[in-house]
Design a protein around this motif. Structure first.
Motif, PDB file in Angstrom:
ATOM      1  N   GLU A 165       0.792  -1.223   0.000  1.00  0.00           N
ATOM      2  CA  GLU A 165       0.000   0.000   0.000  1.00  0.00           C
ATOM      3  C   GLU A 165       0.832   1.284   0.000  1.00  0.00           C
ATOM      4  O   GLU A 165       0.728   2.105  -0.905  1.00  0.00           O
ATOM      5  N   SER A 227     -10.857   0.588   5.702  1.00  0.00           N
ATOM      6  CA  SER A 227     -10.675  -0.159   4.444  1.00  0.00           C
ATOM      7  C   SER A 227     -11.447   0.497   3.308  1.00  0.00           C
ATOM      8  O   SER A 227     -10.932   0.632   2.197  1.00  0.00           O
ATOM      9  N   GLU A 230      -9.698   3.675   2.317  1.00  0.00           N
ATOM     10  CA  GLU A 230      -8.486   3.372   1.546  1.00  0.00           C
ATOM     11  C   GLU A 230      -8.834   3.004   0.111  1.00  0.00           C
ATOM     12  O   GLU A 230      -8.153   3.416  -0.834  1.00  0.00           O
ATOM     13  N   TYR A 231      -9.909   2.221  -0.038  1.00  0.00           N
ATOM     14  CA  TYR A 231     -10.342   1.866  -1.389  1.00  0.00           C
ATOM     15  C   TYR A 231     -10.775   3.104  -2.167  1.00  0.00           C
ATOM     16  O   TYR A 231     -10.458   3.257  -3.351  1.00  0.00           O
ATOM     17  N   ARG A 234      -7.348   5.006  -3.019  1.00  0.00           N
ATOM     18  CA  ARG A 234      -6.293   4.398  -3.850  1.00  0.00           C
ATOM     19  C   ARG A 234      -6.766   3.265  -4.754  1.00  0.00           C
ATOM     20  O   ARG A 234      -5.991   2.698  -5.504  1.00  0.00           O
ATOM     21  N   GLY A 237      -6.985  -3.167  -4.152  1.00  0.00           N
ATOM     22  CA  GLY A 237      -5.711  -3.640  -3.637  1.00  0.00           C
ATOM     23  C   GLY A 237      -5.844  -5.042  -3.078  1.00  0.00           C
ATOM     24  O   GLY A 237      -6.954  -5.548  -2.884  1.00  0.00           O
ATOM     25  N   TYR A 240      -5.498  -4.058   2.805  1.00  0.00           N
ATOM     26  CA  TYR A 240      -5.522  -2.683   3.301  1.00  0.00           C
ATOM     27  C   TYR A 240      -5.164  -2.670   4.785  1.00  0.00           C
ATOM     28  O   TYR A 240      -5.326  -3.687   5.478  1.00  0.00           O
TER      29      TYR A 240
END
Length: 340
Positions: A165, A227, A230-231, A234, A237, A240
């Motif tokens: 990350e 989470s 973060e999604y 970015r 992934g 996270y």
């Protein structure tokens, strides 16, 4: 006394693994995937938790686990080798060209160093990674370095999150297999599970029990929210930071207070008996469902896309329960014949 809540969550985690590989459509599918990234760390923590022993037979018991997983991995590879040959022949692809590619130097290197099983089936990487984790646990036990290994767990977790990350903020890039392997994803959570087992009695404090329960639930909620954030910032992934927070809080809550929760018995039995087989067989079930949907002309139907992950999970559960029933019946007949 067996922690039935742990079994129930194993069934849910197996379902989340299915949702990673057979996702729901659109943005909803991506959001489910974000939550589902907790599943693999959870299974590593479960393995580590049950790999903690206090007696002198620890090395022998870990060795038996290694041999057991090696057998499972060998059977899995053989099954998917035959399955892929069958599917490629069905699709009109060149089977021999694929077989020759399996033993290329690059693929063998990626397998031994990074546990990559992508040339056969990518989801099988968990098994060789788990074998490596048990091998390291065996060495740690023999050299009596468990305390030192526990100190490495947060370091490995930090390196995992850096590679997966945070390196992107510094224009660095790591391939997925460079962090989704036995060392960073595997040992960081495996050692965490062991550590929780060793210190679980010392963690419990009756005077602060209610606060601890609320704190762990708040940690799970915070992890899920983080989470999602973060999604949003970015994109997709492999893991996270929020996943790590959520799964560690969840695991602690299950170990410390899970016995007080009454999950449906069907969920408990599914997790106890079939979690591994669901993990193993769901890609094959997904392949067959795809072929059936194409034959029925519904492969592009929106309703089918929404039902597909649920159907794969349910059909896989039915399949593995059928296999287990047939195996149990066959063993019973063999035992009866031997007594006769």
């Amino acid at each position: 006394m067996r922690n039935k809540s742990l079994d129930a969550v194993k069934a849910i985690a197996a379902c989340l693994v299915v949702c990673i590989h057979v996702s729901f459509p659109g943005q909803a599918g991506q959001l489910v995937k974000v939550l589902a990234r907790c599943a693999v760390p959870f299974f590593f923590m479960v393995s580590g938790y049950f790999c903690y022993y206090q007696n002198c037979n620890a090395s022998k018991r870990i060795l038996s686990k290694i041999l057991h997983i090696m057998k499972l991995f060998a059977v899995s590879v053989v099954f998917y080798f035959i399955w892929e040959c069958f599917m490629k022949a069905w699709n009109g692809e060149r089977v021999w060209t694929w077989i020759k590619g399996l033993v290329s130097t690059e693929h063998l290197k990626e397998f031994f160093v990074y546990n990559s099983t992508s040339p056969v089936r990518a989801h099988l990487w968990f098994l060789p990674a788990l074998i490596y984790c048990y091998l390291l646990a065996l060495l740690i036990e023999k050299w009596r370095m468990r305390k030192a290994a526990y100190c490495l767990a947060p370091v490995l977790l930090a390196m995992l999150l850096w590679r997966a990350e945070f390196c992107a903020f510094f224009d660095r890039f790591y391939h997925t297999m460079e962090y989704r392997n036995f060392l960073f994803t595997g040992m960081s959570f495996f050692l965490t599970g062991q550590m929780i087992h060793e210190y679980q009695d010392k963690i419990v404090c009756k005077r602060l029990e209610q606060w601890m329960q609320w704190g762990l639930k708040a940690g799970m909620s915070f992890g899920v929210t983080l989470s999602m954030m973060e999604y949003a910032f970015r994109g997709a992934g492999e893991i996270y930071t929020g996943n790590c927070v959520a799964v560690i809080c969840l695991f602690l809550w299950l170990i410390l207070y899970g016995r007080e929760i009454n999950f449906p018995s069907v969920l408990v039995e599914t997790g106890r008996k079939y979690a591994f087989l669901i993990y193993l067989l769901h890609p094959a079930v997904s392949d067959l469902l795809k072929k059936c949907s194409e034959g029925l002309g519904v492969s592009n139907c929106q309703i089918y896309f929404w039902l597909r992950p649920v159907l794969v999970y349910m059909l896989t559960v039915v399949t593995v329960s059928g296999i287990s029933a047939v195996s149990a019946y066959a063993r019973q007949n063999i035992l009866q014949n031997n007594h006769v």
